[in-house]
Design a protein around this motif. Sequence first.
Motif, PDB file in Angstrom:
ATOM      1  N   LEU A  38     -13.984  19.582   7.198  1.00 44.36           N
ATOM      2  CA  LEU A  38     -14.361  18.858   8.414  1.00 44.36           C
ATOM      3  C   LEU A  38     -13.277  17.846   8.799  1.00 44.36           C
ATOM      4  O   LEU A  38     -13.543  16.869   9.475  1.00 44.36           O
ATOM      5  N   GLY A  39     -12.048  18.081   8.355  1.00 44.20           N
ATOM      6  CA  GLY A  39     -10.936  17.198   8.694  1.00 44.20           C
ATOM      7  C   GLY A  39     -10.734  16.050   7.729  1.00 44.20           C
ATOM      8  O   GLY A  39      -9.968  15.135   8.000  1.00 44.20           O
ATOM      9  N   GLY A  40     -11.402  16.085   6.581  1.00 45.18           N
ATOM     10  CA  GLY A  40     -11.305  15.008   5.604  1.00 45.18           C
ATOM     11  C   GLY A  40     -10.297  15.285   4.512  1.00 45.18           C
ATOM     12  O   GLY A  40      -9.497  16.218   4.601  1.00 45.18           O
ATOM     13  N   CYS A  41     -10.355  14.475   3.462  1.00 45.59           N
ATOM     14  CA  CYS A  41      -9.331  14.543   2.426  1.00 45.59           C
ATOM     15  C   CYS A  41      -9.830  15.104   1.097  1.00 45.59           C
ATOM     16  O   CYS A  41      -9.046  15.244   0.166  1.00 45.59           O
ATOM     17  N   LEU A  42     -11.113  15.437   0.976  1.00 47.93           N
ATOM     18  CA  LEU A  42     -11.646  15.973  -0.280  1.00 47.93           C
ATOM     19  C   LEU A  42     -11.793  17.488  -0.201  1.00 47.93           C
ATOM     20  O   LEU A  42     -12.380  18.006   0.754  1.00 47.93           O
ATOM     21  N   ASP A  43     -11.285  18.184  -1.203  1.00 47.07           N
ATOM     22  CA  ASP A  43     -11.529  19.625  -1.260  1.00 47.07           C
ATOM     23  C   ASP A  43     -12.932  19.848  -1.821  1.00 47.07           C
ATOM     24  O   ASP A  43     -13.633  18.892  -2.174  1.00 47.07           O
ATOM     25  N   SER A  44     -13.353  21.099  -1.909  1.00 46.31           N
ATOM     26  CA  SER A  44     -14.734  21.382  -2.315  1.00 46.31           C
ATOM     27  C   SER A  44     -15.032  20.904  -3.736  1.00 46.31           C
ATOM     28  O   SER A  44     -16.123  20.399  -4.016  1.00 46.31           O
ATOM     29  N   ALA A  46     -13.598  18.313  -5.336  1.00 44.81           N
ATOM     30  CA  ALA A  46     -13.692  16.847  -5.290  1.00 44.81           C
ATOM     31  C   ALA A  46     -14.998  16.424  -4.626  1.00 44.81           C
ATOM     32  O   ALA A  46     -15.608  15.429  -5.028  1.00 44.81           O
ATOM     33  N   LEU A  47     -15.456  17.175  -3.632  1.00 47.73           N
ATOM     34  CA  LEU A  47     -16.717  16.855  -2.966  1.00 47.73           C
ATOM     35  C   LEU A  47     -17.891  17.009  -3.931  1.00 47.73           C
ATOM     36  O   LEU A  47     -18.768  16.149  -3.995  1.00 47.73           O
ATOM     37  N   VAL A  48     -17.893  18.086  -4.713  1.00 42.68           N
ATOM     38  CA  VAL A  48     -18.954  18.290  -5.705  1.00 42.68           C
ATOM     39  C   VAL A  48     -18.944  17.150  -6.726  1.00 42.68           C
ATOM     40  O   VAL A  48     -19.996  16.622  -7.103  1.00 42.68           O
ATOM     41  N   SER A  49     -17.770  16.748  -7.152  1.00 46.12           N
ATOM     42  CA  SER A  49     -17.637  15.645  -8.094  1.00 46.12           C
ATOM     43  C   SER A  49     -18.162  14.343  -7.483  1.00 46.12           C
ATOM     44  O   SER A  49     -18.881  13.580  -8.138  1.00 46.12           O
ATOM     45  N   LEU A  50     -17.829  14.097  -6.223  1.00 48.42           N
ATOM     46  CA  LEU A  50     -18.314  12.906  -5.524  1.00 48.42           C
ATOM     47  C   LEU A  50     -19.837  12.914  -5.432  1.00 48.42           C
ATOM     48  O   LEU A  50     -20.486  11.901  -5.707  1.00 48.42           O
ATOM     49  N   ILE A  51     -20.405  14.042  -5.064  1.00 49.88           N
ATOM     50  CA  ILE A  51     -21.864  14.153  -4.954  1.00 49.88           C
ATOM     51  C   ILE A  51     -22.514  13.831  -6.295  1.00 49.88           C
ATOM     52  O   ILE A  51     -23.466  13.055  -6.371  1.00 49.88           O
ATOM     53  N   SER A  52     -21.995  14.410  -7.350  1.00 50.99           N
ATOM     54  CA  SER A  52     -22.538  14.182  -8.686  1.00 50.99           C
ATOM     55  C   SER A  52     -22.446  12.709  -9.077  1.00 50.99           C
ATOM     56  O   SER A  52     -23.413  12.117  -9.574  1.00 50.99           O
ATOM     57  N   PRO A  80     -23.664  15.960   6.265  1.00 49.63           N
ATOM     58  CA  PRO A  80     -23.655  14.531   5.961  1.00 49.63           C
ATOM     59  C   PRO A  80     -22.367  14.090   5.271  1.00 49.63           C
ATOM     60  O   PRO A  80     -22.148  12.907   5.069  1.00 49.63           O
ATOM     61  N   PHE A  81     -21.499  15.044   4.944  1.00 47.17           N
ATOM     62  CA  PHE A  81     -20.259  14.733   4.243  1.00 47.17           C
ATOM     63  C   PHE A  81     -19.051  14.710   5.182  1.00 47.17           C
ATOM     64  O   PHE A  81     -17.915  14.805   4.742  1.00 47.17           O
ATOM     65  N   LYS A  82     -19.330  14.548   6.471  1.00 47.20           N
ATOM     66  CA  LYS A  82     -18.254  14.471   7.462  1.00 47.20           C
ATOM     67  C   LYS A  82     -17.439  13.194   7.273  1.00 47.20           C
ATOM     68  O   LYS A  82     -16.217  13.236   7.238  1.00 47.20           O
ATOM     69  N   ASP A  83     -18.126  12.065   7.169  1.00 46.07           N
ATOM     70  CA  ASP A  83     -17.451  10.781   6.993  1.00 46.07           C
ATOM     71  C   ASP A  83     -18.377   9.808   6.257  1.00 46.07           C
ATOM     72  O   ASP A  83     -19.517  10.142   5.944  1.00 46.07           O
TER      73      ASP A  83
END
Length: 97
Positions: A38-44, A46-52, A80-83
């Motif tokens: 969505l134009g952000g800086c986290l790959d999938s 890193a996103l899973v890690s952030l969610i956890s 919800p992970f757009k920004d």
Amino acid sequence: MKEKIQNLIIKTLLNYGNDYEIKELKSVNSETKLYNGLGGCLDSLALVSLISDLEEILSEEFNKEIILADEKMMSSRNSPFKDVNSLTEYIVQKIEE
């Protein structure tokens, strides 16, 4: 509560910026784009890690089990992970459920 949640998200992202040397996360604010799909800086990954990490932090902070990656979120048209703002709003809704 919204400000507290946003501060927890920003603190977590700043730690990611330092730990993983992500330039875009060295200065985070409410408009910071998250998921790179969505134009952000986290790959999938890193996103899973952030969610956890956020689930754990929020559960401890609010004394309530909070699941961020659920069926409702997966079927949502607007991620919800757009920004940081959209993630904050999403978490507020989850806590109030």
